[in-house]
Enzyme design. Structure first.
Site, PDB file in Angstrom:
ATOM      1  N   CYS A  68       0.814  -1.230  -0.080  1.00  0.00           N
ATOM      2  CA  CYS A  68      -0.098   0.028  -0.148  1.00  0.00           C
ATOM      3  C   CYS A  68       0.911   1.233  -0.251  1.00  0.00           C
ATOM      4  CB  CYS A  68      -0.796   0.067   1.153  1.00  0.00           C
ATOM      5  SG  CYS A  68      -2.128  -1.458   1.131  1.00  0.00           S
ATOM      6  N   ASN A 101     -10.007  -0.308   0.379  1.00  0.00           N
ATOM      7  CA  ASN A 101      -8.720  -0.355   0.043  1.00  0.00           C
ATOM      8  C   ASN A 101      -8.006  -0.727  -1.140  1.00  0.00           C
ATOM      9  OD1 ASN A 101      -6.002  -0.575   0.657  1.00  0.00           O
ATOM     10  ND2 ASN A 101      -6.216  -1.643   2.644  1.00  0.00           N
ATOM     11  N   HIS A 153      -3.399   7.044   3.148  1.00  0.00           N
ATOM     12  CA  HIS A 153      -3.505   5.729   2.643  1.00  0.00           C
ATOM     13  C   HIS A 153      -4.825   5.180   3.068  1.00  0.00           C
ATOM     14  CE1 HIS A 153      -3.956   1.780   1.242  1.00  0.00           C
ATOM     15  NE2 HIS A 153      -3.619   1.269   2.358  1.00  0.00           N
TER      16      HIS A 153
END
Length: 346
Positions: free
Chosen positions: A123, A295, A265
């Protein structure tokens, strides 16, 4: 080497400047209710614990390279350019174990025989990729770099796993970075990054790579998909992102009160809230799109930037702090002042 007059650097090392943004989401949306039909969970639990209402999923014939090419084309159009010296693709879900996906994306975009390669940093991948691109620009190796974060997370998620299936979505975001002048709006600040390899198994696909290859064909389905220890990841994510964000802000000479927008994030709404609270940045300065996209791993940061810019949440002159955390365990943070005239193509 591509170099526009507007971004021609002054004598000395050039600075990487953000000049274009593109975003692409597969059109198919999966609601919480659809997931709950076959998972032991509820819409209320997902929204309250994770912050997600829907996520986008690519169809079986659509791969990461397809998403990346679409987002990359949009970013180039946003910047008003047609070429680049290099393509850096951040992804956890490449089209093939070999070769990298970036060369195919570069060819599909008509960029010619440019350098193109993948980065796997989970990520945090997009911020890792922009850091590498900035290094190419600073060294004079490239004058313009197309950076893409793209993921088809549905390809590596067990649809029956209630700890991961509700969380992840598919999508791609891209940015054009060009050589510019130090202090110019849109230029990337100092990067703070790192990893904790002692905890790589906190987010892992146990089989499918070079390790454990003898038993991969007989491995249970659960070991062929992402496995995550959620509570451990949450704890380390908040601590690592808070520390890195503080260091990046300090390097820019910014106090918390100076930060106009915190771009975190989009892993989990609770994580974002905990990071902003730890940094002393009020919630109204922390944009979020996790409810609508989930996500999206390496695509998360550019998708959020494009969304916030398109809705006017990011405005020229805003001091922006960006931070991410993911598998590896890897983290990164940097800063920039939002430039005027940047219009993302979504």
């Amino acid at each position: 080497m591509y170099q526009s007059e507007d971004t021609a650097p002054a004598p000395g090392p050039a600075t990487a400047v953000l000049t274009g943004l593109g975003a692409w989401l597969p059109p198919h949306e999966v609601t919480n209710d659809e997931l709950c039909a076959h998972l032991d969970t509820s819409d209320t639990w997902i929204r309250e614990r994770i912050g997600i209402s829907v996520r986008h999923r690519a169809d079986p014939k659509t791969a990461t390279g397809d998403l990346a090419a679409e987002a990359g084309a949009r970013a180039l159009r946003s910047a008003g350019v047609t070429g680049a010296d290099a393509v850096v693709l951040a992804t956890t879900t490449p089209d093939h174990p070999c070769p990298a996906t970036a060369p195919d994306v570069a060819a599909r975009l008509g960029l010619g025989n440019v350098a193109a390669f993948d980065i796997a940093a989970g990520c945090s991948g997009f911020l890792y990729a922009t850091t590498v691109a900035a290094g190419l620009i600073r060294s004079g190796t490239a004058g313009r770099v197309l950076v893409i974060g793209a993921e088809t997370m549905s390809a590596i998620i067990d649809p029956e796993d209630r700890s991961t299936a509700p969380i992840f979505g598919d999508g791609a975001g891209a940015a054009v970075l060009e050589a510019g002048r130090p202090g110019q709006a849109g230029s990337l600040g100092e990067v703070v990054w790192g990893s904790d390899g002692a905890r790589t198994d906190a987010i892992v696909i146990p089989v499918g790579g070079a390790r454990n290859r003898d038993g991969r064909d007989a491995a249970p389905k659960s070991e062929r998909h992402v496995r995550m220890r959620g509570n451990e990841v949450l704890r380390h994510a908040v601590r690592r992102m808070t520390t890195a964000a503080n260091q990046a802000a300090a390097a820019a000479g910014w106090a918390p009160k100076d930060i106009d927008r915190l771009i975190v994030h989009q892993a989990n709404a609770r994580i974002s809230a905990a990071v902003s609270e730890a940094l002393g940045i009020p919630p109204e300065r922390v944009p979020s799109n996790i409810a609508a996209v989930g996500n999206t791993a390496a695509a998360s940061i550019p998708l959020l930037l494009a969304d916030a810019a398109a809705h006017g949440t990011l405005r020229p002159g805003h001091r922006v702090l960006l931070v991410a955390f993911g598998s590896g365990l890897a983290w990164a943070a940097t800063t920039l002042v939002w430039p005027a005239g940047l219009r993302p193509e979504r």
